[in-house]
Design a protein around this motif. Structure first.
Motif, short mmCIF file in Angstrom:
data_model
loop_
_atom_site.label_atom_id
_atom_site.label_comp_id
_atom_site.label_asym_id
_atom_site.label_seq_id
_atom_site.Cartn_x
_atom_site.Cartn_y
_atom_site.Cartn_z
N GLU A 144 67.75 4.41 -9.03
CA GLU A 144 67.11 4.21 -7.73
C GLU A 144 65.70 4.79 -7.69
OE1 GLU A 144 67.85 6.75 -3.82
OE2 GLU A 144 69.50 5.34 -4.16
N GLY A 145 65.52 5.99 -8.26
CA GLY A 145 64.20 6.63 -8.21
C GLY A 145 63.62 6.90 -9.57
N ASN A 146 64.24 6.36 -10.64
CA ASN A 146 63.81 6.62 -12.01
C ASN A 146 63.64 8.12 -12.24
OD1 ASN A 146 63.10 5.97 -14.67
ND2 ASN A 146 60.92 5.85 -14.17
N TYR A 147 64.60 8.90 -11.75
CA TYR A 147 64.51 10.35 -11.84
C TYR A 147 64.65 10.82 -13.29
CZ TYR A 147 65.08 10.58 -6.77
OH TYR A 147 64.91 10.45 -5.41
N ASP A 148 63.96 11.91 -13.59
CA ASP A 148 64.07 12.51 -14.92
C ASP A 148 65.41 13.21 -15.10
OD1 ASP A 148 61.42 11.88 -15.98
OD2 ASP A 148 60.67 13.23 -14.43
N LEU A 149 65.93 13.74 -14.01
CA LEU A 149 67.27 14.31 -14.05
C LEU A 149 67.91 14.20 -12.67
CD1 LEU A 149 67.82 17.55 -12.85
CD2 LEU A 149 65.92 17.89 -14.42
N VAL A 150 69.22 14.11 -12.67
CA VAL A 150 70.00 14.05 -11.44
C VAL A 150 71.02 15.18 -11.50
CG1 VAL A 150 71.61 12.73 -10.02
CG2 VAL A 150 69.69 11.58 -11.15
N SER A 151 71.06 16.00 -10.46
CA SER A 151 71.93 17.15 -10.44
C SER A 151 73.00 17.01 -9.36
CB SER A 151 71.10 18.43 -10.18
OG SER A 151 71.93 19.57 -10.17
N GLY A 152 74.22 17.37 -9.70
CA GLY A 152 75.28 17.39 -8.70
C GLY A 152 75.11 18.63 -7.82
N THR A 153 75.22 18.45 -6.51
CA THR A 153 75.08 19.59 -5.60
C THR A 153 76.33 19.78 -4.76
OG1 THR A 153 73.83 20.49 -3.72
CG2 THR A 153 73.90 18.09 -3.91
N ARG A 154 76.76 21.05 -4.69
CA ARG A 154 77.92 21.42 -3.88
C ARG A 154 77.51 21.80 -2.47
NH1 ARG A 154 79.30 26.00 -8.17
NH2 ARG A 154 77.01 25.97 -8.09
#
Length: 267
Positions: A144-154
């Motif tokens: 969707e945003g061509n992100y360099d990394l995607v992190s899971g958030t609690r």
């Protein structure tokens, strides 16, 4: 249900999954490949389930993948279980890259990346605290945003923590709060370890990180911001491990505080 009987159910489920994989997914993407790095230490009870879930959600989503198990000399027979799983799912899907002893999380990632053939890397815990059902959301968010990394958030949206006592929750919340105040990283969950990276980005970050233990995950986000990498977040549900004991103890907490202060002084 006894552990022996439960493992029998696991094996049956695994064979059912294997049979379902014989028919290729009609929409399987070929451009991108996702390498899942699974560092393990005494996870023989959890490994069959986490692998079964990974295969299930990757096959359902049609994404190309491989699972790299990096066992650090587990005395409980984790590697032997991994070898059985490799026979079931195939050497193209389950790669075994064991090491003789525990050498740290950062070096485990470096070791795993050397053998990864995917252009994206997914890191997660093997103790079932991270559910693979969120991986398709990670992939969708990244695209969707061509992100360099995607992190899971609690700690954002529908994310949450389940199964922890008050002490563990306070430690986690406190660690994230201190990090936000001192480092202002712009991410809501700094100590989480469920993430998707572009492989080239992860390689660059690991080279620059000097922390060990729980501080390592935090430093990865801080360094990413310093290098102007883009970071996306996906709310996740974090569930305390089903089998085995938590590896978080007093020494890890002290090390975290020391590492945080060191990072604050050097960034």
């Amino acid at each position: 249900m006894s552990c022996r009987r439960f493992r029998s159910v696991e094996v049956k489920s695994v064979h059912v999954t294997m049979a379902s994989r014989k028919t290729a997914h009609p929409n399987r993407a070929t451009a991108d490949k996702y390498s899942v790095l699974l560092p393990t230490y005494n996870e023989r009870e959890n490994l069959p389930l986490i692998v079964w879930l990974l295969v299930k959600y990757f096959d359902e989503s049609g994404n190309n993948y491989e699972i790299i198990v990096i066992d650090d000399g587990s005395p409980d027979g984790t590697l032997e279980v991994a070898e059985q799983l490799q026979k079931i799912y195939g050497e193209d899907k389950i790669l075994l890259r064991p090491r003789a002893t525990k050498l740290g999380l950062g070096t485990a990632y470096i070791h795993g990346m050397k053998h990864a053939t995917g252009n994206f890397i997914i890191i997660m815990d093997a103790d079932l605290s991270h559910h693979p059902k969120f991986i398709p959301e990670f992939i969708e968010k990244q695209k969707e945003g061509n992100y360099d990394l995607v992190s899971g958030t609690r700690y954002r949206g529908n994310g949450g923590v389940y199964g922890w006592d008050l002490r563990r929750k306070l430690i986690s919340r406190g660690a994230n709060f201190l990090t936000q105040v001192l480092l202002r990283p712009g991410s809501s969950d700094l100590t989480g370890s469920f993430r998707l990276y572009k492989k080239t980005v992860l390689e660059n970050l690991v080279k620059r990180c000097v922390s060990k233990g729980y501080v390592f995950q935090m430093e990865m986000i801080v360094r990413a911001r310093q290098l102007n990498y883009t970071v996306g977040e996906v709310p996740i549900s974090f569930v305390d491990r089903v089998y085995g004991e938590s590896k978080l103890g007093g020494n890890e907490i002290v090390s975290f505080v020391k590492g945080l202060l060191t990072l604050f002084a050097t960034t």
